[in-house]
Design a protein around this motif. Structure first.
Motif, PDB file in Angstrom:
ATOM      1  N   TYR A 120      -0.621   4.224  -1.990  1.00 23.03           N
ATOM      2  CA  TYR A 120      -1.802   4.716  -1.267  1.00 23.03           C
ATOM      3  C   TYR A 120      -1.390   5.440   0.013  1.00 23.03           C
ATOM      4  O   TYR A 120      -1.892   6.528   0.318  1.00 23.03           O
ATOM      5  CB  TYR A 120      -2.707   3.542  -0.941  1.00 23.03           C
TER       6      TYR A 120
ATOM      7  N   TYR B 191      -9.677   1.969  -6.046  1.00 27.90           N
ATOM      8  CA  TYR B 191      -8.427   2.714  -5.843  1.00 27.90           C
ATOM      9  C   TYR B 191      -8.351   3.907  -6.789  1.00 27.90           C
ATOM     10  O   TYR B 191      -7.956   5.010  -6.398  1.00 27.90           O
ATOM     11  CB  TYR B 191      -7.229   1.793  -6.040  1.00 27.90           C
TER      12      TYR B 191
ATOM     13  N   THR C  19       0.841  -1.208   0.000  1.00 22.76           N
ATOM     14  CA  THR C  19       0.000   0.000   0.000  1.00 22.76           C
ATOM     15  C   THR C  19       0.876   1.259   0.000  1.00 22.76           C
ATOM     16  O   THR C  19       0.440   2.322   0.432  1.00 22.76           O
ATOM     17  CB  THR C  19      -0.922   0.015   1.236  1.00 22.76           C
TER      18      THR C  19
END
Length: 304
Positions: free
Chosen positions: A21, A208, A18
């Motif tokens: 992100y 996403y 991640t």
């Protein structure tokens, strides 16, 4: 020049990572912190303006030229009145700044609430993706191992076709068949997990991208809001300077009406005590006054 966007630049080869992100979220958290810092800065500036305003209002009540009169007194009174007006304008400026800080606070809280829902959804998807990926990898390892077990069983059975008795061959055959069924079951499980993972991955991918677009839009709004807030803040300061100068100009106009000659004449007419000076004092001889007070006596009597 190619326009850059969040959704195109924060990916990674590792499906369970991640990092991209997290980089976006960290940047958004830093941005929210900047909003709070500017909000606190404007509130602090408002407190400074309020303190200054109150000091000016107290100053405007102080005695200044109470013994003056006529045009200069009017100018001094007007001067104090405008100091009071300047104080009131700074008081209003302080409240205006607090209103601006409140708008920024509301904006920050709104963004926080929107982001919270998206982050919760994305966190759940990340966990789901990581869990399914782990299951898929493990099922692949199991599938590969079961395939190797089947091959080993087949090779063992083939090597012992002529050497073993019928009972032993049947046992090897049964073992091979069992290994084959286990491998086929592992194959189905592996295939199922790959299908499930790709389905979850597709959902994660779409969400996403949506999250990146939403986060980027929030960043656009945040930068625009901060820029506009600072611009408005400076406009208020500039307007305060204009207001103060206008009030000062009113005082200057009042001073233009201050007439020195009129004030001198006003004081004279109001307080004059007479238009003639006192008479000069003449010399009076003491003895001359005594002789003048006795009848028939023309001079001093001398006893011999």
């Amino acid at each position: 020049m190619i326009e850059l966007h969040f959704k195109d630049n924060f990916w990674g080869a590792d499906i369970t990572s991640t990092a991209g992100y997290d980089t976006i979220i960290q940047h958004l958290n830093d941005g929210r912190r900047t909003c709070k810092e500017l909000e606190d800065f404007i509130k602090a500036r408002a407190s400074v303006e309020e303190k200054y305003a109150k000091e000016l209002l107290n100053l405007s009540k102080k005695v200044c030229g109470q013994n003056e009169m006529n045009t200069l007194k009017k100018s001094l009174d007007f001067f104090k009145m405008q100091i009071e007006n300047v104080g009131l304008s700074h008081l209003q400026l302080a409240q205006t700044m607090r209103d601006e800080a409140k708008k920024l606070e509301d904006f920050r809280e709104r963004q926080k609430e929107v982001r919270k829902k998206v982050e919760q959804h994305m966190d759940a998807l990340h966990k789901q993706t990581a869990t399914q990926y782990k299951k898929t990898v493990e099922s692949k390892k199991t599938y590969e191992q079961k395939c190797r077990d089947k091959e080993d069983a087949e090779q063992t059975m083939n090597r012992n076709v002529s050497a073993s008795n019928t009972k032993q061959q049947e046992k090897l055959y049964a073992k091979t068949q069992q290994a084959k069924q286990t491998a086929e079951e592992a194959d189905r499980m592996y295939s199922h997990n790959v299908t499930m993972f790709n389905k979850i991955r597709e959902e994660w991918l779409n969400e996403y991208i949506k999250s990146c677009e939403m986060f980027e839009q929030q960043e656009v709004e945040r930068i625009n809001s901060l820029r506009n807030t600072m611009w408005t803040h400076l406009n208020h300061l500039s307007q305060q300077c204009v207001t103060s100068d206008e009030l000062n100009e009113e005082v200057r106009k009042s001073l233009e009406q201050c007439n020195i000659k009129d004030d001198i004449e006003h004081f004279i007419n109001l307080r004059k005590t007479g238009d003639k000076p006192p008479a000069p004092i003449t010399y009076e001889n003491f003895y001359s006054n005594q002789r003048a007070s006795v009848p028939g006596r023309t001079g001093p009597q001398v006893t011999r």
